[in-house]
Enzyme design. Structure first.
Site, PDB file in Angstrom:
ATOM      1  N   HIS A   1     -13.428   9.085  -7.370  1.00 27.14           N
ATOM      2  CA  HIS A   1     -14.742   8.750  -7.934  1.00 27.14           C
ATOM      3  C   HIS A   1     -15.497   7.747  -7.050  1.00 27.14           C
ATOM      4  CE1 HIS A   1     -13.966  10.875 -11.743  1.00 27.14           C
ATOM      5  NE2 HIS A   1     -12.738  10.409 -11.628  1.00 27.14           N
TER       6      HIS A   1
ATOM      7  N   TYR B   1      -5.621   2.584 -14.577  1.00 23.56           N
ATOM      8  CA  TYR B   1      -6.995   2.108 -14.413  1.00 23.56           C
ATOM      9  C   TYR B   1      -7.065   0.599 -14.263  1.00 23.56           C
ATOM     10  CZ  TYR B   1      -9.562   6.456 -14.889  1.00 23.56           C
ATOM     11  OH  TYR B   1     -10.112   7.691 -14.653  1.00 23.56           O
TER      12      TYR B   1
ATOM     13  N   ASN C   1     -15.012  13.208 -17.941  1.00 21.42           N
ATOM     14  CA  ASN C   1     -15.426  14.126 -16.881  1.00 21.42           C
ATOM     15  C   ASN C   1     -16.416  15.130 -17.440  1.00 21.42           C
ATOM     16  OD1 ASN C   1     -13.697  13.004 -14.907  1.00 21.42           O
ATOM     17  ND2 ASN C   1     -11.991  14.295 -15.549  1.00 21.42           N
TER      18      ASN C   1
END
Length: 709
Positions: free
Chosen positions: A67, A354, A140
């Protein structure tokens, strides 16, 4: 003196030995995380998972590993109706609050310098600044994913990234390592169908659907849990480019998507989505023939309809790309009371990965104090120090519980709104195994295929033909054909023909070989279906096809071809009609600036040298005495021919009709197929008809392979 330097570095390896950890411990299972029972939560003690993810998370500094290329905007979310029967989350129960949001769109595989229109998954990450803390829906534009277990994520991305020995190709999966991995990973087949479809080539961010992908929980005041999936439905509908357009756009304007969003918001044409939810009672999780915790499966909307509960509007561009878009940190663990996790093994791994990524990329646990990440509600936790500490904490207390300086040892109890994890029962042996309920890898790939319109199926075939024809290793191509045969024989036969491989015994060879453009081949694809499994009995789903999406001119851009001597009144009438419909008309001329029209001067914003039909949704050639000059210009010819080839509306009036007829096949002039012509005396009626057609695609046009563009 003899040269004692070894021919190769002593640490070089070709990684052909059995798998081990970083300290040499042999690994018996690299496919599954350690969990409590086959469908239980992932265990923190799984050091193999943690070592693998931590190494992956720290591989790039400072660019995001995935990303990396993104664009973002500010806005707000408003709730239509309270969900107090399902959750205590204020953002989903208080209809009087306007919740600020920051949304970042991105491609996954490419670097920051890659093009917007690469064939790829698109990130759709929403940060809501709620009164109970930040809630991130890190999603997404596709509702499913390649893998079922987070332990395979580093492998997936390593395979998709440029090949490490040559660092090519950039932002593309048409190479051996990606398809080698995919051909050995049957669980990816459903996602592959989405990626090879036009869904991976959005027309704009505002015409792109968003999904939370994973199964979460909503928890109400009585402690009852309900499984939920989150959807973002674009108000303008879901619309895409086609591959030929996307490739050309990447060369003409690699910033196509981010530029379109910036310009739209700047012009006051704000981007809007409705938030939808699918819910399933916890006691019904075994109701269907697919596992609701499997991230490679969607919940068919025919079984579990999407309930639209609110609207998000993006209405402000960032002030500084780095400070906001680049430094924003999304975490799947950013949830609020009333929302919780499921045992989805891909989500469980993301919950670790994350946060670990943000610590590496932003360099400090204080990344939450950056303005773009800082909550809009009070923060109090007695934490101190570390790099980039912005908060100046007063007093001598940096621990809990505490009673000095007016502190109270009280925690935020559930009655005071404190977060309490849902007390899901967990029972099972520690195993590295995957539940049998995750085992059907082709059923929903068949559902997606069945749900496509004829043109959409043809685009999937051509995408697979393109990608696999660039794979150099024949064994990989053949393995993929084996998987495609499991999905649909006609699909596999068309792809096999382009690769020079024999069709299966059950499949008639594609005619003509290697393409589905023939009427016979296209019809065969349109009619081809497969019996689905793992889909709750659903054989087709309207929600998966873009053929059913609403269309309008709003948010679209139209090229108006001009030259000196163009009819200015027609141009101005068209621009006004487009503006009233929420669209933009842009003049494309032989040069920038003033154009001498028959009814006054006009201003060209683009030229034939720096623009192309692929940057527009429709093309219009007005009348006027000077427009006959364009009939001798190849650039104008290609503008119309390309637009026709890509199914876009085209129109010509008066003197421009000759240009249009020269650019298109003899039988192409057909109002029902979005090709309009008219004399100058009836221009207004044609303008109205043209504006009504903007935003539509006309795939039923006569065979386009004869068009030289």
């Amino acid at each position: 003196m003899a040269n004692n330097i070894p021919a190769e570095h002593p640490m070089m390896t070709d990684n052909r030995c059995p798998l081990t950890t970083n300290v040499g411990q042999p690994i018996a299972d690299d496919q599954n995380s350690l969990r409590a029972g086959e469908r239980g939560p992932t265990l923190l003690e799984d050091y193999i998972l943690r070592e693998k993810l931590q190494h992956f998370d720290h591989e790039r500094i400072p660019e995001r590993i995935v990303h990396a290329r993104g664009a973002a905007a500010h806005g707000y979310f408003e709730l239509y109706e309270s969900l107090s029967d399902l959750t205590t989350a204020k953002v989903l129960t208080d209809t009087t609050t306007q919740t600020p949001v920051f949304v970042r769109f991105s491609t996954v595989a490419g670097s920051r310098g890659s093009a917007d229109t690469a064939r790829d998954v698109r990130g759709f990450a929403v940060k809501m600044y709620t009164p109970e803390g930040n809630w991130d829906i890190v999603g997404n534009n596709i509702p499913v994913f390649f893998i079922q277990d987070a332990i395979k994520f580093p492998d997936l991305i390593h395979a998709a990234k440029p090949e490490p020995d040559r660092e090519i190709p950039q932002a593309a999966t048409a190479h051996d390592t990606f398809w080698d991995f995919i051909s050995l990973t049957p669980e990816s087949m459903h996602m592959i169908m989405w990626i090879m479809s036009d869904r991976s080539l959005p027309r704009s961010f505002g015409m792109m659907e968003g999904f939370g992908v994973h199964t979460f929980r909503l928890i109400n005041a009585q402690g009852k849990s309900t499984f939920v999936k989150f959807h973002w439905k674009p108000v303008l509908g879901v619309h895409s480019l086609v591959w030929d357009e996307a490739q050309q756009v990447a060369g003409k304007d690699p910033d196509f998507h981010r530029r379109e969003m910036w310009d739209s918001i700047k012009a006051g044409n704000f981007l809007e989505w409705e938030l939808g939810i699918q819910t399933l009672a916890e006691d019904q999780e075994q109701l269907y023939d697919f596992d609701v915790l499997d991230a490679t499966k969607l919940w068919p909307e025919e079984l579990l309809p999407v309930r639209r509960i609110g609207k998000m509007t993006l209405n402000r561009n960032p002030d500084n790309y780095f400070a906001e878009t680049e430094q924003v940190a999304f975490n799947t663990t950013n949830i609020v009371p009333g929302i919780d996790f499921s045992n989805d093994p891909l989500l469980q791994g993301r919950n670790f990965s994350y946060l670990d990524t943000q610590l590496s990329r932003l360099g400090s646990p204080n990344f939450t104090e950056l303005p773009i990440n800082r909550p809009r509600c009070p923060v109090s936790n007695n934490q101190r120090d570390a790099q980039m500490r912005y908060t100046i904490d007063k007093g001598r207390v940096s621990y809990t519980p505490a009673s000095l300086d007016g502190h109270s040892p009280d925690e935020a109890t559930p009655a005071r709104g404190g977060f309490v994890s849902y007390s899901a029962a967990v029972d099972g042996p520690k195993v590295r195994a995957r539940s049998e309920s995750f085992g059907d890898h082709y059923g929903q790939a068949k559902l997606f295929w069945n749900s496509m319109s004829g043109p959409e199926k043809e685009h999937i075939v051509k995408a697979l033909q393109f990608e696999l024809s660039l794979v150099e290793t024949r064994a990989v191509r053949q393995r993929m054909l084996g998987h495609l045969h499991q999905i649909n024989e006609v699909l596999a036969g068309q792809v096999a023909a382009a690769l020079g491989e024999p069709a299966s015994n059950e499949q008639v060879p594609a005619e003509p070989r290697g393409t589905a453009d023939s009427v016979v081949g296209a019809q065969r694809l349109a009619d081809a279906t497969s019996e689905t499994t793992a889909s709750g009995g659903v054989q087709r789903s309207k929600a998966l096809s873009m053929a059913q999406q609403p269309t309008s001119a709003k948010g679209r851009k139209v090229a108006i071809l001009v030259s000196h001597g163009v009819d200015s009144q027609q141009v101005n009438a068209l621009k006004e009609a487009l503006a009233q419909a929420g669209a933009q008309g842009e003049l494309v001329g032989p040069h920038l600036g003033d154009i001498d029209g028959t009814g006054g001067k006009l201003e060209a914003q683009k030229t034939y040298a720096n623009a192309s039909s692929v940057l527009y949704d429709a093309v219009f050639a007005p009348g006027g005495s000077g427009m006959s000059e364009l009939a001798r210009k190849g650039d104008a010819y290609v503008f119309l021919a390309q637009a026709y080839k890509h199914g876009k509306p085209v129109a010509a009036i008066g003197e421009s009709v000759t240009l249009l007829r020269n650019a298109l096949p003899e039988e192409a002039i057909d109002a029902d197929a979005g090709v309009l012509t008219q004399t100058s005396q009836h221009a207004q009626a044609t303008i109205e008809q043209f504006v009504n057609a903007v935003g539509k695609r006309y795939w039923q046009r006569s065979p386009v392979e004869t068009v030289a563009a």
